[in-house]
Motif scaffolding. Structure first.
Motif, PDB file in Angstrom:
ATOM      1  N   ASP A  36      42.859  42.427  47.203  1.00 37.06           N
ATOM      2  CA  ASP A  36      41.291  42.507  48.021  1.00 37.06           C
ATOM      3  C   ASP A  36      40.523  41.061  47.938  1.00 37.06           C
ATOM      4  O   ASP A  36      39.870  40.723  48.515  1.00 37.06           O
ATOM      5  N   TYR A  37      40.075  41.994  45.925  1.00 40.02           N
ATOM      6  CA  TYR A  37      38.892  40.881  46.192  1.00 40.02           C
ATOM      7  C   TYR A  37      39.162  39.162  46.016  1.00 40.02           C
ATOM      8  O   TYR A  37      38.548  38.556  46.503  1.00 40.02           O
ATOM      9  N   GLU A  38      40.492  39.472  45.799  1.00 37.41           N
ATOM     10  CA  GLU A  38      40.660  37.951  45.450  1.00 37.41           C
ATOM     11  C   GLU A  38      40.725  37.444  46.842  1.00 37.41           C
ATOM     12  O   GLU A  38      40.675  35.676  46.842  1.00 37.41           O
ATOM     13  N   ALA A  39      41.771  38.111  47.973  1.00 30.10           N
ATOM     14  CA  ALA A  39      41.336  37.460  48.809  1.00 30.10           C
ATOM     15  C   ALA A  39      40.175  37.318  49.216  1.00 30.10           C
ATOM     16  O   ALA A  39      40.243  35.894  50.620  1.00 30.10           O
ATOM     17  N   LYS A  40      39.014  37.810  49.622  1.00 34.19           N
ATOM     18  CA  LYS A  40      37.804  37.473  49.855  1.00 34.19           C
ATOM     19  C   LYS A  40      37.045  36.412  48.979  1.00 34.19           C
ATOM     20  O   LYS A  40      36.832  35.911  50.121  1.00 34.19           O
ATOM     21  N   ILE A  41      37.300  36.377  48.021  1.00 34.15           N
ATOM     22  CA  ILE A  41      37.221  34.475  47.078  1.00 34.15           C
ATOM     23  C   ILE A  41      37.840  33.676  47.868  1.00 34.15           C
ATOM     24  O   ILE A  41      36.407  32.635  48.405  1.00 34.15           O
ATOM     25  N   GLN A  42      38.956  33.851  48.330  1.00 34.20           N
ATOM     26  CA  GLN A  42      39.756  32.900  49.521  1.00 34.20           C
ATOM     27  C   GLN A  42      39.071  32.340  50.473  1.00 34.20           C
ATOM     28  O   GLN A  42      38.750  31.505  50.528  1.00 34.20           O
ATOM     29  N   GLU A  43      38.440  33.912  51.078  1.00 33.65           N
ATOM     30  CA  GLU A  43      38.299  33.612  51.783  1.00 33.65           C
ATOM     31  C   GLU A  43      36.663  32.921  52.559  1.00 33.65           C
ATOM     32  O   GLU A  43      35.923  31.998  52.784  1.00 33.65           O
ATOM     33  N   VAL A  44      35.659  32.788  51.116  1.00 38.85           N
ATOM     34  CA  VAL A  44      34.582  32.327  50.567  1.00 38.85           C
ATOM     35  C   VAL A  44      34.722  30.908  50.540  1.00 38.85           C
ATOM     36  O   VAL A  44      33.836  30.181  51.033  1.00 38.85           O
ATOM     37  N   PHE A  45      35.593  30.195  49.215  1.00 39.51           N
ATOM     38  CA  PHE A  45      36.490  28.733  50.079  1.00 39.51           C
ATOM     39  C   PHE A  45      36.234  28.753  51.235  1.00 39.51           C
ATOM     40  O   PHE A  45      35.852  27.094  51.308  1.00 39.51           O
ATOM     41  N   GLU A  46      37.290  29.167  52.226  1.00 33.45           N
ATOM     42  CA  GLU A  46      37.387  28.688  53.477  1.00 33.45           C
ATOM     43  C   GLU A  46      36.174  28.295  54.300  1.00 33.45           C
ATOM     44  O   GLU A  46      36.108  27.339  55.064  1.00 33.45           O
TER      45      GLU A  46
ATOM     46  N   ARG B 276      32.433  33.636  36.981  1.00 38.29           N
ATOM     47  CA  ARG B 276      31.738  32.538  38.711  1.00 38.29           C
ATOM     48  C   ARG B 276      33.461  31.889  38.693  1.00 38.29           C
ATOM     49  O   ARG B 276      34.759  31.826  37.931  1.00 38.29           O
ATOM     50  N   TYR B 277      34.266  31.631  39.506  1.00 44.62           N
ATOM     51  CA  TYR B 277      36.080  31.334  39.938  1.00 44.62           C
ATOM     52  C   TYR B 277      35.936  29.996  40.445  1.00 44.62           C
ATOM     53  O   TYR B 277      35.028  28.837  41.409  1.00 44.62           O
ATOM     54  N   ASP B 278      37.218  29.089  39.981  1.00 40.01           N
ATOM     55  CA  ASP B 278      37.211  28.214  40.653  1.00 40.01           C
ATOM     56  C   ASP B 278      38.384  27.995  41.948  1.00 40.01           C
ATOM     57  O   ASP B 278      38.084  29.584  42.496  1.00 40.01           O
ATOM     58  N   ARG B 279      38.520  27.537  42.210  1.00 45.58           N
ATOM     59  CA  ARG B 279      39.316  27.411  43.821  1.00 45.58           C
ATOM     60  C   ARG B 279      40.884  28.320  43.474  1.00 45.58           C
ATOM     61  O   ARG B 279      41.576  28.654  44.688  1.00 45.58           O
ATOM     62  N   GLU B 280      41.268  27.754  42.613  1.00 43.66           N
ATOM     63  CA  GLU B 280      42.559  28.982  42.264  1.00 43.66           C
ATOM     64  C   GLU B 280      42.218  30.277  41.876  1.00 43.66           C
ATOM     65  O   GLU B 280      43.245  30.781  41.805  1.00 43.66           O
ATOM     66  N   CYS B 281      40.792  30.941  42.194  1.00 48.16           N
ATOM     67  CA  CYS B 281      40.272  31.788  42.369  1.00 48.16           C
ATOM     68  C   CYS B 281      40.486  32.785  40.746  1.00 48.16           C
ATOM     69  O   CYS B 281      40.667  34.146  40.125  1.00 48.16           O
TER      70      CYS B 281
END
Length: 711
Positions: free
Chosen positions: A209-219, A168-173
């Motif tokens: 790239d994985y981290e960028a995808k997490i940010q994309e889900v938040f957005e 599970r990831y928070d908003r800071e990934c």
């Protein structure tokens, strides 16, 4: 003392007080609350929770009893909690009295209630005077909480014991949770994972790239799926299928992102195997037809852009079937594997070598010169190299064999021709290479196509001839030494409505190549049987045998015996009047199967003759095994006797061998009296040839039979 009457003001105040009380009671009832009040100075219960007891199913007397001692129906485990909560509030430790407890209902079920209360008046010593509060049912809420707790525990159990990796990831990934599967997979476990972003640990471009995808889900709030390569603590490279999912709070805002990973390493291996099965030949490992077509499409597209020439090459191994039949399929497979290896070694990296099936290989040569003459020279050079390397001996287990190829080539540029057309042209060129004697190269040209189209037209005409009964039976007499007709060989003629009489040499080879010889042969057999039936008990019945040629294609059919027997039985003639003529090439493959079929038909009375004897490759040992009744000496030997001494010796040998083996011997192609006399002199007493009559239609044969004079 007289009582004082109330003033209007006092009456109004009392009316307002009653109204407020009524409003309070209605509000409490609507909220599901039961009001209670205690006088802490006198100990008197001013207001009792009578509604609770009614709700629990108790009658009025029971309710009064419980009001005085409510602890009678409170769960024993909850009584200390209630007392502690009250004392904490009375002593000022808690600003309010709050407690949740279970009460026994009339039905025997425990029902959850809550008590909320507060001391309202205190004296100068801060001691409480009035204790007031409410009691209300919280059973539904507590049941839901229990259910959620159970579900939560189940969820935690599933997550912790899941073979899938979960984070599970928070908003800071940053990882705020990892399950057991993930922590045991990665070296260092929770210590190195929690609080870290994917780009920080394990850290690589894949994880950035994985981290960028997490940010994309938040957005966006949308799920994302992808594959990620992971290195386990053992050093093994794994492939995980990751699914990122947004998690929302009660207001609908995304608070965390959950990533669930599943190891699909084994699945990828299976995918690869399936891909190999779909696109690669299982025996040689070369691209199969499907992948070849795909690459040819790419070649056409690339050639359109570049204007460079390319070549499509068809390669067929000469006489592969004979090797396969004589040495077995295992040896044939070895040959195909070694051929694939040799062809691959000849090619550049950008070229494609594929196996179409059987002994057919296809090569795509890409990016040749943009000048046709230079491209032709390049292709010819490569194919001479192919010829040379494929002509080298093959060591196949304990067998050393020499196999040659026939190669057909078509050169193309751009998308002028379709894939089907290119493959057709390469196939035509390869066919011409075989026709030219094999072990050679042929480039496609339009003359070839014309010849093939003529051949295709002839094939269609043969089909029409078959369906329209245009084939006729001709009979060539077979006579004994006295000149009497003892039989006839049935020969096929095609009476074409436009071109007239067509001889077998002009259509039988094509019929054999296309498989049309099978229905033609069956039609011939039916016609022969019907003719014998027509002759019935007349003068042509006694001792007259008809010989029928059987093609290799016919004989190799699994149901050949069944078909022949069915014909005899349907027409109802004596099978002993039929002689089936086979050639030596029929027995070169599976001699045991040949013998089995022959014996099955001989049980029905059918006879067998070896046609064109002496021109094949059968050994004496093979000949002895076959249940033959007759040997036919090929006319090529008869033609040269008695003048040619070598031919004469061969003929004498065949006659002596046949007589010694108890087989009847008949000489074909007898055209002169000298040939006949030589044969009689050396104990050959059966003849066929122009000296005794040409092949003739049935009515002429009947007339000649009646004359019976060849002496």
């Amino acid at each position: 003392m007289l009582a004082r009457s109330l003033t209007l003001f006092e009456v109004a105040a009392m009316s307002e007080q009653d109204a407020n009380k009524e409003r309070l009671e209605l509000a409490l009832e609507a909220a599901g609350l039961d009001l209670w009040e205690n006088d802490l100075v006198t100990g008197e219960v001013i207001c009792k929770t009578s509604k609770v007891f009614t709700e629990l199913g108790y009658g009025e007397e029971e309710s009064l009893s419980f009001m005085d001692d409510v602890f009678k129906i409170v769960h024993p485990e909850d009584i200390p909690l209630i007392k502690t909560a009250i004392n904490n509030h009375l002593r000022g430790i808690a600003t309010q009295y709050r407690c949740e407890f279970r009460v026994l209902s009339k039905s025997g079920a425990w029902v959850w209630y809550a008590n909320y209360g507060k001391i309202m008046d205190r004296d100068e010593n801060n001691s409480g005077r009035r204790f007031i509060g409410v009691t209300f049912n919280i059973d539904d809420r507590k049941r839901n909480e229990e259910m959620l707790a159970v579900r939560g525990q189940v969820w935690r159990t599933l997550v912790e014991n899941s073979p899938d990796t979960i984070a599970r990831y928070d908003r800071e990934c940053r990882r705020i949770y990892v399950n057991l599967a993930l922590s045991t997979l990665i070296e260092g476990g929770e210590k190195v994972l929690l609080g870290k972003k994917p780009s920080e640990f394990p850290g690589s471009q894949d994880y950035v790239d994985y981290e960028a995808k997490i940010q994309e889900v938040f957005e966006t709030g949308r799920d994302i799926e992808f594959e990620l390569n992971i290195k386990s603590r053992t050093g093994k490279e794994l492939c995980n299928h990751i699914r990122l999912t947004a998690e929302h709070d009660s207001s609908g805002s995304i608070v965390t992102v959950m990533g669930v990973g599943r190891d699909i390493s084994e699945l990828n291996i299976q995918r690869q195997k399936i891909n190999e099965m779909a696109f690669y030949d299982s025996l040689t490992g070369l691209p199969n037809r499907r992948l070849l077509i795909d690459r040819l499409q790419h070649t056409l597209a690339s050639s359109t852009r570049s204007s460079l020439h390319n070549a499509l090459i068809f390669i067929d191994l000469d006489n592969f079937k004979t090797l396969n039949d004589t040495l077995g399929h295992d040896i044939g497979d070895l040959l195909l594997k070694q051929t694939a290896q040799r062809l691959t070694a000849c090619m550049r990296q950008e070229d494609t070598v594929a196996r179409m099936g059987g002994d057919e290989f296809v090569i795509i040569l890409e990016n040749l010169s943009n000048h046709i003459q230079e491209a032709e020279f390049q292709v010819e050079t490569i194919n001479k190299k192919i010829l040379t390397i494929l002509n080298q001996p093959y060591q196949l287990a304990n067998h050393n064999r020499h196999i040659t190829p026939s190669i057909g080539i078509v050169i193309f540029s751009g998308n002028q021709f379709s894939i089907d057309e290119l493959m057709k042209r390469a196939d035509i060129a390869m066919y011409q290479a075989k026709k030219a004697g094999r072990n050679t190269i042929r480039f496609f040209d339009l003359d070839m196509q014309t010849a093939i189209e003529n051949r295709s037209s002839l094939e269609e005409s043969i089909k029409h001839a078959l369906s329209r009964q245009q084939f006729e039976l001709y009979y060539q007499p077979q006579v004994n030494s006295t000149g009497r007709i003892v039989g006839a060989e049935v020969l096929l003629r095609w009476q074409h409505p436009v071109h007239g009489m067509i001889l077998p040499d002009d259509f039988i080879p094509i019929a054999e190549e296309t498989g049309l010889i099978i229905p033609i042969g069956l039609q011939v057999m039916k016609s022969v049987c019907r003719q014998l039936k027509i002759w019935g008990n007349g003068p042509l019945k006694d001792n007259l045998h008809l010989s029928v040629n059987i093609s290799v294609c016919q004989f190799q059919q699994e149901d050949f015996v069944k078909k022949i027997i069915n014909v005899f039985e349907s027409v109802d003639i004596n099978p002993a009047r039929i002689t089936l003529e086979i050639t030596e090439s029929m027995v070169l493959g599976n001699i045991s199967e040949t013998i089995k079929k022959m014996q099955a038909l001989k049980k029905k009375g059918i006879k067998f003759a070896m046609d064109d004897f002496g021109t094949g490759h059968s050994s004496l040992s093979s000949l002895k095994k076959l249940p033959l009744d007759q040997i036919k000496i090929d006319q090529s030997f008869i033609h040269d006797i008695p003048e040619n001494n070598d031919a004469a010796v061969i003929v004498q040998t065949i006659i002596a061998m046949g007589n010694n083996l108890g087989m009847e011997v008949i000489a074909e192609g007898v055209e002169t009296t000298a040939q006949k006399d030589f044969l009689i002199q050396h104990q050959c007493v059966n003849f066929q040839g122009y000296l005794f009559g040409n092949p003739m239609p049935v009515n002429e044969f009947e007339r000649v039979f009646k004359e019976q004079d060849f002496t």
